[in-house]
Motif scaffolding. Sequence first.
Motif, PDB file in Angstrom:
ATOM      1  N   VAL A   1       0.843  -1.196   0.000  1.00  0.00           N
ATOM      2  CA  VAL A   1       0.000   0.000   0.000  1.00  0.00           C
ATOM      3  C   VAL A   1       0.878   1.246   0.000  1.00  0.00           C
ATOM      4  O   VAL A   1       0.674   2.183  -0.785  1.00  0.00           O
ATOM      5  N   MET A   2       1.874   1.265   0.875  1.00  0.00           N
ATOM      6  CA  MET A   2       2.717   2.452   1.017  1.00  0.00           C
ATOM      7  C   MET A   2       3.568   2.700  -0.228  1.00  0.00           C
ATOM      8  O   MET A   2       3.847   3.841  -0.586  1.00  0.00           O
ATOM      9  N   ASP A   3       3.985   1.589  -0.883  1.00  0.00           N
ATOM     10  CA  ASP A   3       4.834   1.720  -2.068  1.00  0.00           C
ATOM     11  C   ASP A   3       4.038   1.784  -3.367  1.00  0.00           C
ATOM     12  O   ASP A   3       4.630   1.908  -4.446  1.00  0.00           O
ATOM     13  N   SER A   4       2.715   1.620  -3.274  1.00  0.00           N
ATOM     14  CA  SER A   4       1.853   1.559  -4.466  1.00  0.00           C
ATOM     15  C   SER A   4       2.330   0.481  -5.430  1.00  0.00           C
ATOM     16  O   SER A   4       2.266   0.645  -6.659  1.00  0.00           O
ATOM     17  N   ALA A   5       2.798  -0.632  -4.888  1.00  0.00           N
ATOM     18  CA  ALA A   5       3.306  -1.722  -5.727  1.00  0.00           C
ATOM     19  C   ALA A   5       2.142  -2.453  -6.395  1.00  0.00           C
ATOM     20  O   ALA A   5       1.223  -2.904  -5.703  1.00  0.00           O
ATOM     21  N   PRO A   6       2.157  -2.590  -7.715  1.00  0.00           N
ATOM     22  CA  PRO A   6       1.034  -3.241  -8.398  1.00  0.00           C
ATOM     23  C   PRO A   6       1.048  -4.759  -8.293  1.00  0.00           C
ATOM     24  O   PRO A   6      -0.003  -5.402  -8.387  1.00  0.00           O
ATOM     25  N   MET A   7       2.235  -5.348  -8.118  1.00  0.00           N
ATOM     26  CA  MET A   7       2.364  -6.809  -8.125  1.00  0.00           C
ATOM     27  C   MET A   7       3.131  -7.270  -6.895  1.00  0.00           C
ATOM     28  O   MET A   7       3.975  -6.548  -6.356  1.00  0.00           O
TER      29      MET A   7
END
Length: 317
Positions: free
Chosen positions: A77-83
């Motif tokens: 969530v914090m890194d906005s990681a898609p995968m």
Amino acid sequence: MQHSLEEIEGRLYDAVAQTDRFADRASKHLIEAGGKRVRPMLVLLAAHLGDPTRPEVIDAAVVVELTHLATLYHDDVMDSAPMRRGAPAAHELWGNNVAILTGDLLFARASNVVAGLGPDAVRLQALTFERLCLGQLNESLGPREGEDPVAHYIQVLADKTGSLIATAGRFGARYSGASEEYLDVVAEYGEKVGVAFQLADDVIDLTSDGSVSGKTPGTDLREHVPTLPALYARQDAARNGDQESLELVGLLDSDLTDDADLTRAREALVAHPATARASAEAHRWADEAITALAPLPAGVAKDSLVTFAETVVARKV
């Protein structure tokens, strides 16, 4: 070892099972996506300093992996990681609120399991979780004015990654009944291995084949997440002012939402000496971890821990 890992896998599914259908699906999402199970494996390796067949060893392995999984929901969530692990991150499927609360659920289950190991285990897990949170907080805040960005980054890695891997080693030794004198040894080893592991990941993020790793190469660059290769490149640009480094920093600071721009920045960073230097630093931390094992007696346990450290920095995914 394989039998124990299979037992841990089954216990993980049991530990996160929820009566609510949606909560059950969300809680199992990252377990089903797989993973290296580095932390449970280290628990098992350290347990060979004592009796690895003790049931508490499996409990300890479940605790560290559940804690790790809980942090992944939050980190994405914090890194906005898609995968994550080749699957869409939980927040991509269900939104930030669900992802954060699912991470909380997993940590609650980890706390339930660790309670069975006694107050010392609960205290250690609490101290470890405190460091995990501080690491994430300091990563978000960035280095203070006048603070060395590289030193700040290494401390973030020690807190965010090294602390839990250190706890895995300590848990394995302690709950196998190993000698008390070995606990600090494997904890120091674990923290250094954890930093080496994350530094190796920094390089893998740039050089890996996304179809194999399950992570889009250059994800950290796209999100402008500081990693050691990028920090070294910025350091070179500031100190030397050479054209190659200055142009690279310009690329890194640009909008990398376009795939072609991201590929160009990634390839430029891979070709820059900063990436080779970061890889060498990962190996240095692994070597220090191995050196920390000197007080342990010769045998299968020590040899396995040495191999583990070497493997952490030799991997490609």
